[in-house]
Design an enzyme around this catalytic site. Structure first.
Site, short mmCIF file in Angstrom:
data_model
loop_
_atom_site.label_atom_id
_atom_site.label_comp_id
_atom_site.label_asym_id
_atom_site.label_seq_id
_atom_site.Cartn_x
_atom_site.Cartn_y
_atom_site.Cartn_z
N HIS A 4 -2.62 10.76 -2.94
CA HIS A 4 -3.61 10.84 -1.85
C HIS A 4 -4.80 11.75 -2.15
CE1 HIS A 4 0.53 10.25 -0.38
NE2 HIS A 4 -0.03 9.20 0.15
N CYS B 178 -4.84 7.70 -6.37
CA CYS B 178 -5.20 6.28 -6.46
C CYS B 178 -6.69 6.16 -6.81
CB CYS B 178 -4.92 5.63 -5.11
SG CYS B 178 -5.63 3.99 -4.97
N HIS C 210 -4.09 15.42 6.64
CA HIS C 210 -3.60 14.48 5.62
C HIS C 210 -4.13 14.97 4.28
CE1 HIS C 210 -3.21 10.73 3.34
NE2 HIS C 210 -2.35 10.34 4.26
N GLU D 246 -5.42 13.45 1.81
CA GLU D 246 -6.71 12.85 1.42
C GLU D 246 -7.86 13.53 2.17
OE1 GLU D 246 -6.52 8.57 1.39
OE2 GLU D 246 -8.71 8.38 1.48
N THR E 128 -9.30 6.17 3.21
CA THR E 128 -9.08 4.78 2.77
C THR E 128 -8.11 3.99 3.64
OG1 THR E 128 -7.38 5.67 1.32
CG2 THR E 128 -9.51 5.19 0.31
N SER F 137 3.65 7.26 6.72
CA SER F 137 2.65 6.53 5.95
C SER F 137 1.45 6.21 6.84
CB SER F 137 3.28 5.23 5.41
OG SER F 137 2.29 4.25 5.20
N SER G 37 3.18 1.28 1.06
CA SER G 37 4.13 2.04 0.24
C SER G 37 5.57 1.60 0.52
CB SER G 37 3.98 3.54 0.51
OG SER G 37 4.01 3.80 1.90
S1 SF4 Z 1 -3.28 2.08 0.31
FE1 SF4 Z 1 -5.23 1.82 -0.72
S2 SF4 Z 1 -5.89 3.89 -1.16
FE2 SF4 Z 1 -3.72 4.04 -0.67
S3 SF4 Z 1 -2.68 3.90 -2.65
FE3 SF4 Z 1 -2.83 1.80 -1.84
S4 SF4 Z 1 -4.73 0.96 -2.74
FE4 SF4 Z 1 -4.79 3.20 -2.96
#
Ligand code: SF4
Length: 283
Positions: A79, A101, A129, A131, A167, A223, A267
């Protein structure tokens, strides 16, 4: 009962790549302690698998966690992480891997480029979070917004404002917040950084409204993209339940449904989604 599996389902490319990356790191450093700084991926099943590889998952203040490690390999989560903390780990002589990512990296680089110019950045994200924390650590010219109320409280005198977001947000929440920002700061420009894996699943709900009398979302409550998926489904008035495995399904809820849509967070392991799909069909 009909069951439709929303595609794409299971791991996004980002999560899939992170898991492969971890396996490579473990193979490369058989004799080192390996620490994961933060929950690498927000899914308990995935995290349990990592623990079985003897990776120690450490959560809490990332800077303090680095202070507490003197030797070994550290992996920063998918993240994103404050670059200063990554640098600190390198300077301590730790072996460092940043598993962020590529879409998160792209967003963080974009923010860096914008604030290097004459802009202030409004960052829309989820409070605390990883991110969001990584984004906010870039500069004090970044103003955090998590809700409409936060927009009301913003005080920015600079006319050059760029609006960027996390994202994995809900496309509907983002639209509402964008509209509010447009009202308050008409000169602001907007860059939508919701990644495709998050967006496509949410858009399916939009395009298929009224086709299903029940939605099951499979994913972990930690998540963000899974919660965002639920948020969009609820706002569009679907009848939604969220589970992380088949045993969590309320069977009474299921019995009253004819057309089920099975969706999943990015995820959630593919085999968990497939297993739930098969079991519902076989009932
Ligand atoms: S949800 Fe989007 S930002 Fe998050 S790991 Fe997957 S591709 Fe990357």
């Amino acid at each position: 009962m009909n069951v439709t599996l929303l595609k794409p389902y299971g791991f996004c490319k980002g999560v899939y790549n992170v898991i492969n990356y971890i396996n490579e790191i473990v193979a490369k450093h058989p004799n080192e302690n390996i620490y994961c700084i933060g929950q690498l991926v927000h899914n308990e099943i995935v995290m349990k698998k990592l623990l079985s590889l003897n990776i120690k998952v450490l959560t809490g203040d990332k800077s303090k966690l680095i202070d507490s490690i003197n030797k070994g390999v550290v992996i920063f989560s998918a993240h994103g992480t404050d670059e200063k903390i990554v640098q600190k780990a390198k300077e301590k002589g730790l072996i460092v891997y940043d598993a962020a990512c590529p879409f998160v990296k792209q967003e963080l680089n974009l923010i860096k480029n914008k604030v290097l110019g004459d802009n202030d950045v409004i960052y829309i994200g989820v409070k605390n979070h990883d991110e969001s924390n990584a984004a906010l650590a870039i500069s004090n010219k970044i103003h955090f917004v998590g809700t409409i109320d936060d927009v009301n409280n913003l005080e920015i005198t600079n006319k050059n404002i760029v609006v960027i977001n996390q994202t994995t947000l809900s496309i509907l929440d983002l639209k509402e917040i964008h509209n509010k920002i447009k009202e308050k700061f008409p000169s602001a420009t907007f860059i939508d950084e919701i990644c495709n894996s998050t967006r496509l699943r949410q858009e399916f709900f939009y395009k298929n409204k009224d086709k299903f009398d029940g939605v099951i979302i499979v994913g972990d409550k930690n998540s963000n993209n899974t919660n965002a998926l639920k948020n969009v489904a609820e706002k569009l008035n679907y009848n939604v339940i969220m589970i992380d495995n088949y045993e969590n399904i309320d069977l009474k809820w299921l019995e009253r449904k004819n057309n089920i849509l099975l969706a999943s967070g990015t995820s959630t392991p593919n085999e968990v989604v497939q297993d739930i799909c098969e079991k519902i069909k076989n009932r």
